[in-house]
Design a protein around this motif. Structure first.
Motif, PDB file in Angstrom:
ATOM      1  N   ALA A 153       0.816  -1.216   0.000  1.00 11.30           N
ATOM      2  CA  ALA A 153       0.000   0.000   0.000  1.00 11.30           C
ATOM      3  C   ALA A 153       0.850   1.266   0.000  1.00 11.30           C
ATOM      4  O   ALA A 153       0.323   2.365   0.193  1.00 11.30           O
ATOM      5  CB  ALA A 153      -0.928   0.003   1.215  1.00 11.30           C
ATOM      6  N   GLY A 154       2.162   1.131  -0.235  1.00 11.49           N
ATOM      7  CA  GLY A 154       3.060   2.272  -0.063  1.00 11.49           C
ATOM      8  C   GLY A 154       3.608   2.882  -1.329  1.00 11.49           C
ATOM      9  O   GLY A 154       4.663   3.522  -1.299  1.00 11.49           O
ATOM     10  N   ALA A 155       2.925   2.710  -2.465  1.00 16.93           N
ATOM     11  CA  ALA A 155       3.455   3.236  -3.728  1.00 16.93           C
ATOM     12  C   ALA A 155       3.051   4.681  -3.992  1.00 16.93           C
ATOM     13  O   ALA A 155       3.751   5.403  -4.704  1.00 16.93           O
ATOM     14  CB  ALA A 155       2.993   2.357  -4.892  1.00 16.93           C
ATOM     15  N   ASP A 156       1.931   5.118  -3.433  1.00 18.09           N
ATOM     16  CA  ASP A 156       1.387   6.444  -3.752  1.00 18.09           C
ATOM     17  C   ASP A 156       1.710   7.480  -2.681  1.00 18.09           C
ATOM     18  O   ASP A 156       1.911   7.144  -1.512  1.00 18.09           O
ATOM     19  CB  ASP A 156      -0.134   6.354  -3.921  1.00 18.09           C
ATOM     20  CG  ASP A 156      -0.532   5.484  -5.095  1.00 18.09           C
ATOM     21  OD1 ASP A 156       0.080   5.636  -6.169  1.00 18.09           O
ATOM     22  OD2 ASP A 156      -1.442   4.646  -4.935  1.00 18.09           O
ATOM     23  N   ASP A 157       1.732   8.744  -3.122  1.00 19.30           N
ATOM     24  CA  ASP A 157       1.845   9.898  -2.214  1.00 19.30           C
ATOM     25  C   ASP A 157       3.146   9.924  -1.426  1.00 19.30           C
ATOM     26  O   ASP A 157       3.189  10.423  -0.298  1.00 19.30           O
ATOM     27  CB  ASP A 157       0.650   9.935  -1.240  1.00 19.30           C
ATOM     28  CG  ASP A 157      -0.682   9.981  -1.971  1.00 19.30           C
ATOM     29  OD1 ASP A 157      -0.764  10.708  -2.981  1.00 19.30           O
ATOM     30  OD2 ASP A 157      -1.621   9.287  -1.546  1.00 19.30           O
ATOM     31  N   GLY A 158       4.225   9.400  -2.010  1.00 17.28           N
ATOM     32  CA  GLY A 158       5.523   9.464  -1.353  1.00 17.28           C
ATOM     33  C   GLY A 158       6.171  10.827  -1.517  1.00 17.28           C
ATOM     34  O   GLY A 158       5.659  11.700  -2.229  1.00 17.28           O
ATOM     35  N   PRO A 159       7.322  11.048  -0.877  1.00 16.34           N
ATOM     36  CA  PRO A 159       8.007  12.342  -0.968  1.00 16.34           C
ATOM     37  C   PRO A 159       8.437  12.655  -2.401  1.00 16.34           C
ATOM     38  O   PRO A 159       8.864  11.764  -3.137  1.00 16.34           O
ATOM     39  CB  PRO A 159       9.235  12.157  -0.064  1.00 16.34           C
ATOM     40  CG  PRO A 159       8.943  10.962   0.780  1.00 16.34           C
ATOM     41  CD  PRO A 159       8.028  10.095  -0.005  1.00 16.34           C
ATOM     42  N   ALA A 160       8.318  13.910  -2.787  1.00 17.38           N
ATOM     43  CA  ALA A 160       8.798  14.337  -4.106  1.00 17.38           C
ATOM     44  C   ALA A 160      10.326  14.304  -4.117  1.00 17.38           C
ATOM     45  O   ALA A 160      10.976  14.703  -3.153  1.00 17.38           O
ATOM     46  CB  ALA A 160       8.291  15.740  -4.413  1.00 17.38           C
TER      47      ALA A 160
END
Length: 201
Positions: A153-160
């Motif tokens: 569930a950790g692929a989206d909305d990560g640091p730019a």
């Protein structure tokens, strides 16, 4: 006699595709790059620092890279291996990365799977790793930063981050390692306000 063809003097590749090892000369680097299907038609080499290794550029990543006093970008002159024709029994479809999020990291990393020199090989290694989800982050400019997979569930909305991209794994992975969709994603009407007044006849 081999004569190196410099296309970008005192520059690096805009995008590196692969670290092909540490040959001591430009000529030997040229020959190694020609054998690598993941490489484009150009490579970067530092004549004064062969220990920095031979690194090939992506198909579109030869020109416009960072300036560097030590690196040059060269054109591959060695013959490339012939690709299988349409009539050959053995044919290999060229790998095309599936970018999930550009210039971004995983929101949550599951595992650092180590130094993997190309996106295609990172994809295959992540697919075989049960601790990983169905996405991974990879830096084409800095493959030495390792191949790192995201949690399911950790692929989206990560640091730019301009150095990283998040990719979808294309090799087969079990459904259990893919992110579960929320009820709202499956049914967009979930969560909408309900009018409790009389219904129209």
């Amino acid at each position: 006699q081999y004569r190196p063809i410099i296309v970008e003097k005192h520059h690096e590749c805009l995008e590196q595709a692969l670290d092909v090892g540490g040959p001591p000369t430009v000529k030997e680097c040229d020959a190694l790059v020609a054998e690598e299907p993941d490489c484009g038609g150009f490579f970067m080499f530092a004549p004064e620092h062969p220990d920095w290794k031979c690194r090939c550029c992506t198909e579109e990543g030869a020109e416009g890279g960072p300036k560097s006093d030590q690196w040059n970008v060269y054109k591959v002159q060695a013959p490339r291996p012939a690709e299988p024709g349409a009539g050959d029994e053995v044919s290999k479809e060229k790998y095309k990365p599936a970018v999930h999020a550009r210039k971004q990291e995983c929101d949550e990393q599951a595992l650092d799977v180590g130094f993997i020199p190309s996106i295609a090989k990172c994809d295959a290694v992540v697919a075989a790793e049960p601790k990983c989800g169905a996405h991974f982050m990879f830096s084409k400019r800095h493959p030495d930063w390792h191949c790192r997979c995201c949690t399911p569930a950790g692929a989206d909305d990560g640091p730019a981050n301009p150095q990283w991209d998040v990719y979808a794994v294309q090799a087969p992975v079990p459904d259990s390692r893919k992110a579960a969709l929320s009820p709202a994603a499956l049914d967009p009407t979930i969560g909408l306000p309900v009018d409790r007044g009389p219904r129209p006849e």
